[in-house]
Design an enzyme around this catalytic site. Structure first.
Site, short mmCIF file in Angstrom:
data_model
loop_
_atom_site.label_atom_id
_atom_site.label_comp_id
_atom_site.label_asym_id
_atom_site.label_seq_id
_atom_site.Cartn_x
_atom_site.Cartn_y
_atom_site.Cartn_z
N PHE A 82 0.78 -1.13 -0.08
CA PHE A 82 0.03 -0.01 0.11
C PHE A 82 0.87 1.35 -0.18
CE2 PHE A 82 -2.87 -2.87 2.28
CZ PHE A 82 -4.03 -2.77 1.52
N SER A 126 -4.86 2.19 -9.35
CA SER A 126 -5.90 3.09 -9.36
C SER A 126 -6.51 3.15 -10.75
CB SER A 126 -5.42 4.58 -8.95
OG SER A 126 -6.36 5.48 -9.13
N TYR A 151 1.50 11.55 -9.89
CA TYR A 151 0.77 10.62 -9.02
C TYR A 151 0.16 9.38 -9.95
CZ TYR A 151 -2.55 7.78 -6.52
OH TYR A 151 -3.21 6.65 -5.64
N LYS A 155 1.58 5.08 -11.07
CA LYS A 155 0.57 4.09 -10.69
C LYS A 155 0.91 3.21 -11.94
CE LYS A 155 -0.71 4.11 -6.65
NZ LYS A 155 -0.14 3.40 -5.51
N THR A 218 -17.36 23.01 -1.79
CA THR A 218 -17.59 23.70 -3.16
C THR A 218 -17.79 22.35 -4.14
OG1 THR A 218 -16.41 25.61 -2.69
CG2 THR A 218 -16.74 25.00 -5.14
P1 NAD Z 1 -2.55 6.37 2.97
O1 NAD Z 1 -1.75 7.74 2.83
O2 NAD Z 1 -3.52 6.58 4.19
O3 NAD Z 1 -1.66 5.08 3.43
C1 NAD Z 1 -0.46 5.00 2.83
C2 NAD Z 1 0.48 4.87 3.95
O4 NAD Z 1 1.97 4.54 3.52
C3 NAD Z 1 0.46 5.70 4.85
O5 NAD Z 1 0.52 5.07 6.39
C4 NAD Z 1 2.01 6.30 4.87
O6 NAD Z 1 2.58 6.73 6.07
C5 NAD Z 1 2.52 5.02 4.25
N1 NAD Z 1 3.84 5.25 3.53
C6 NAD Z 1 4.11 5.99 2.25
N2 NAD Z 1 4.83 5.98 1.81
C7 NAD Z 1 5.84 5.02 2.53
C8 NAD Z 1 7.15 4.70 2.70
N3 NAD Z 1 8.25 5.08 1.56
N4 NAD Z 1 7.59 3.62 3.38
C9 NAD Z 1 6.67 3.25 4.30
N5 NAD Z 1 5.55 3.76 4.47
C10 NAD Z 1 5.19 4.73 3.70
O7 NAD Z 1 -3.20 6.02 1.66
P2 NAD Z 1 -4.27 5.10 1.40
O8 NAD Z 1 -5.55 5.91 0.89
O9 NAD Z 1 -4.57 4.14 2.34
O10 NAD Z 1 -3.89 4.27 0.09
C11 NAD Z 1 -3.26 3.28 -0.15
C12 NAD Z 1 -2.59 2.94 -1.29
O11 NAD Z 1 -3.86 3.01 -2.37
C13 NAD Z 1 -1.69 3.69 -2.03
O12 NAD Z 1 -0.88 3.21 -2.71
C14 NAD Z 1 -2.49 4.82 -2.98
O13 NAD Z 1 -1.85 5.34 -4.12
C15 NAD Z 1 -3.52 3.80 -3.59
N6 NAD Z 1 -4.84 4.29 -3.81
C16 NAD Z 1 -5.56 4.94 -3.01
C17 NAD Z 1 -6.73 5.80 -3.56
C18 NAD Z 1 -7.44 6.49 -2.42
O14 NAD Z 1 -8.38 7.31 -2.66
N7 NAD Z 1 -7.48 6.44 -1.30
C19 NAD Z 1 -7.06 5.59 -4.63
C20 NAD Z 1 -6.56 4.47 -5.38
C21 NAD Z 1 -5.21 4.23 -5.12
N1 UFG Z 2 -15.20 17.32 -5.46
C1 UFG Z 2 -16.04 18.20 -5.12
N2 UFG Z 2 -15.61 19.24 -4.32
C2 UFG Z 2 -14.51 18.85 -3.56
C3 UFG Z 2 -13.74 17.42 -3.61
C4 UFG Z 2 -14.27 16.83 -4.65
O1 UFG Z 2 -16.99 18.80 -5.94
O2 UFG Z 2 -14.31 19.66 -2.54
C5 UFG Z 2 -15.59 16.21 -6.65
C6 UFG Z 2 -14.73 16.21 -7.58
O3 UFG Z 2 -14.57 16.99 -8.62
C7 UFG Z 2 -14.77 14.70 -8.32
C8 UFG Z 2 -15.50 14.02 -7.04
O4 UFG Z 2 -15.87 15.07 -6.22
O5 UFG Z 2 -15.87 14.98 -9.24
C9 UFG Z 2 -14.67 13.15 -6.45
O6 UFG Z 2 -13.34 13.78 -6.26
P1 UFG Z 2 -12.09 13.13 -5.35
O7 UFG Z 2 -10.89 14.09 -5.20
O8 UFG Z 2 -12.82 12.49 -4.16
O9 UFG Z 2 -11.63 11.83 -5.99
P2 UFG Z 2 -11.01 11.66 -7.62
O10 UFG Z 2 -12.14 10.96 -8.27
O11 UFG Z 2 -10.75 12.93 -8.07
O12 UFG Z 2 -9.71 10.94 -7.44
C10 UFG Z 2 -9.50 9.99 -6.44
C11 UFG Z 2 -8.07 10.02 -5.87
C12 UFG Z 2 -7.27 9.69 -6.82
C13 UFG Z 2 -7.37 8.43 -7.50
C14 UFG Z 2 -8.77 8.50 -8.13
C15 UFG Z 2 -9.15 6.94 -8.77
O13 UFG Z 2 -8.14 11.34 -5.18
O14 UFG Z 2 -5.89 9.73 -6.06
O15 UFG Z 2 -9.67 8.81 -6.97
O16 UFG Z 2 -8.86 6.20 -7.67
F1 UFG Z 2 -6.42 8.30 -8.50
#
Ligand code: NAD
Ligand code: UFG
Length: 337
Positions: A82, A126, A151, A155, A218
Site C-alpha cells: 500500500f 488506481s 501520481y 501507478k 464547493t
Molecule cells: P494512506 O496515505 O492513508 O496510506 C499510505 C500509508 O503508506 C501511510 O500510512 C504512509 O505513512 C505510508 N507510506 C507512504 N510511503 C511510505 C514509505 N516509503 N515507506 C513506508 N510507509 C510509507 O493512503 P491510502 O488511501 O490508504 O492508499 C493506500 C494505497 O492505495 C496507495 O498506494 C494509494 O496510492 C492507493 N490508492 C488510494 C486511493 C484513495 O483514494 N485512497 C485510490 C486509488 C489508489
Molecule cells: N469534489 C468536489 N468538491 C470537493 C472535492 C471533490 O466537488 O471539494 C468532486 C470532484 O470534482 C470529483 C469528485 O468529487 O468529481 C471526487 O473527487 P475526489 O477528489 O474525491 O476523487 P477523484 O475521483 O478526483 O480522485 C480519487 C483520488 C485519486 C485516485 C482516483 C481514482 O484522489 O488519487 O480517485 O482512484 F487516482
C-alpha cells in the site's frame, strides 16, 4: 502456522482496514510504515478492535537494508504493498518525491521478494490509469491513457514494472487492484481516513464541513454531461475494498495466474447524489455551493466489475449510504480526540 503477510503502509487508510480482514481470515499481518501520512495511534485502535497486538516496524520502504533485515526475520508468505504518496495535486508540485517514493519503494519490495523467495504480491493501483474512459463501465481491457499527473504516472509505471518482473520471473505472482474511489470508515468509528490539512477528496471534505471544520463544500462544476451535471464516480466502501485484498491473497495462494482487476461497485454516483446520501443517512444539512470545475477532473468513471467478482469470488456488500454513515461516525470520533 499462520501465513505472515507484509503490509506496507498498514497504518494508512486502506491498509489499516485490510489488517482487520486479514486477521479474521487467519493471516498474520505485519505492518511496515514510516508514518509519513498516518499516525502511530492507529495501531492502538487496531489492538482495541481486534484484541491483537499487530507486529509492526517503523521503516521506510526505500530503506532496503532495514527492509532486508525484516524480510530475513519474518519469512513472509506474501506482500500487500500500500505504501505510496497519493495526493494528486502535490504530485504535480513535487514530482521527484512522488517518483522516488512510489517507484523506489516498489523496486525495493520486488528486489527483496526475489531475494527471500516471497511469492505473492498484491499491489494498490488506481482507476486513474484509465484517464477519461472511452466507454463505460470501464473494463480491464480499456487502454491505459497518458497520465494526468505524476501520481497517476507512478501507478502506471508500477504496473509496468510488475508486468516486466513477472515476465522475467523476478516476481513470482501478483494481483494488481485498480481501486475506484475508496470512501467510508470502519463501522466501529475507530479507524478511517486521516487527511493531512485541507482534504482534496470529496468525502473527508463533506464530513469536515458537517463538523464545522470547513465552512462550506464547493461542488466542482454542475454543467458536466451527467444526469445532474456533477461528476460521476464509483464510490466503494473501504471495508469492501479491504476484503478484496484478502481474496486476492487467497487467489494467489491457489497458484492462479497474475492479473489486474477493477475494484469498484459498478455503480456511478454523482457528487450531488453523494452529498444527498450523506444528508439523508445522517439526517443533517450540508452547507454547499456550486463552484468552478476543478482542473484535470474526469467527467465520469465507474467500473465493470464482472472480472474481479468472478476471479476473486468477491462482491461489494456496502451501500453509499453505509459509507456516508460510517465516514460521519469516524469524523465525530475524531472530534472527541
Ligand atoms: P494512506 O496515505 O492513508 O496510506 C499510505 C500509508 O503508506 C501511510 O500510512 C504512509 O505513512 C505510508 N507510506 C507512504 N510511503 C511510505 C514509505 N516509503 N515507506 C513506508 N510507509 C510509507 O493512503 P491510502 O488511501 O490508504 O492508499 C493506500 C494505497 O492505495 C496507495 O498506494 C494509494 O496510492 C492507493 N490508492 C488510494 C486511493 C484513495 O483514494 N485512497 C485510490 C486509488 C489508489
Ligand atoms: N469534489 C468536489 N468538491 C470537493 C472535492 C471533490 O466537488 O471539494 C468532486 C470532484 O470534482 C470529483 C469528485 O468529487 O468529481 C471526487 O473527487 P475526489 O477528489 O474525491 O476523487 P477523484 O475521483 O478526483 O480522485 C480519487 C483520488 C485519486 C485516485 C482516483 C481514482 O484522489 O488519487 O480517485 O482512484 F487516482
Amino acid at each position: 502456522m499462520k501465513t505472515k503477510i507484509l503490509i506496507t503502509g498498514g497504518a494508512g487508510y486502506i491498509g489499516s482496514h485490510t489488517v482487520i480482514n486479514l486477521l479474521k481470515a487467519g493471516y498474520e499481518p505485519i505492518i511496515v510504515d514510516n508514518y509519513c501520512n498516518s499516525e502511530e495511534w492507529i495501531l492502538d485502535q487496531l489492538h482495541t478492535l481486534t484484541g491483537e497486538k499487530i507486529k509492526n516496524y517503523k521503516a521506510d520502504c526505500n530503506d532496503i537494508e532495514k527492509l532486508d533485515t525484516i524480510f530475513k526475520n519474518e519469512q513472509f508468505g506474501g506482500v500487500i504493498h500500500f505504501a505510496a504518496l497519493k495526493a494528486v495535486g502535490t504530485s504535480v508540485l513535487e514530482p521527484l518525491n512522488y517518483y522516488k517514493n512510489n517507484i523506489g519503494s516498489l523496486l525495493s519490495i520486488i528486489e527483496l521478494m526475489a531475494k527471500h523467495s516471497v511469492p505473492n504480491l498484491v499491489f494498490s493501483s488506481s482507476c486513474t490509469v484509465y484517464g477519461e474512459a472511452d466507454y463505460l463501465p470501464v473494463n480491464e481491457q480499456h487502454p491505459i491513457k497518458t497520465a494526468e499527473s505524476p501520481y497517476g504516472c507512478t501507478k502506471q509505471m508500477c504496473e509496468q514494472i510488475i508486468n516486466d518482473c513477472l515476465k522475467s520471473n523476478k516476481l513470482n505472482s501478483a494481483v494488481t487492484l485498480r481501486y475506484f474511489n475508496p470512501v467510508g470508515a470502519h463501522p466501529s468509528g475507530l479507524i478511517g481516513e486521516l487527511p493531512l490539512g485541507t482534504p482534496n477528496n470529496l468525502v473527508p471534505f463533506i464530513t469536515q464541513t458537517a463538523a464545522g471544520i470547513r465552512s462550506e463544500l464547493t461542488i466542482f462544476g454542475n454543467d458536466y454531461n451527467t444526469k445532474d451535471g456533477t461528476c460521476v464516480r464509483d464510490y466503494i466502501h473501504v471495508v469492501d475494498l479491504a476484503e478484496a485484498h484478502v481474496k486476492a491473497l487467497d487467489y494467489l495462494g491457489d497458484n492462479k495466474p497474475s492479473v489486474s482487476l477493477n475494484i469498484g461497485t459498478g455503480r456511478g454516483s454523482t457528487v450531488l447524489e453523494t452529498v444527498k446520501a450523506f444528508e439523508n443517512v445522517n439526517n443533517l444539512k450540508l452547507n454547499y455551493k456550486i463552484g468552478a470545475k476543478r482542473e484535470g477532473d474526469i467527467e465520469q468513471i465507474y467500473a465493470e466489475t464482472s472480472l474481479s467478482e468472478k476471479t476473486l469470488n468477491w462482491k461489494t456488500k456496502h451501500s453509499l449510504e453505509d459509507a456516508m454513515r460510517d465516514a460521519w461516525n469516524w469524523q465525530k470520533y475524531l472530534g472527541t480526540k
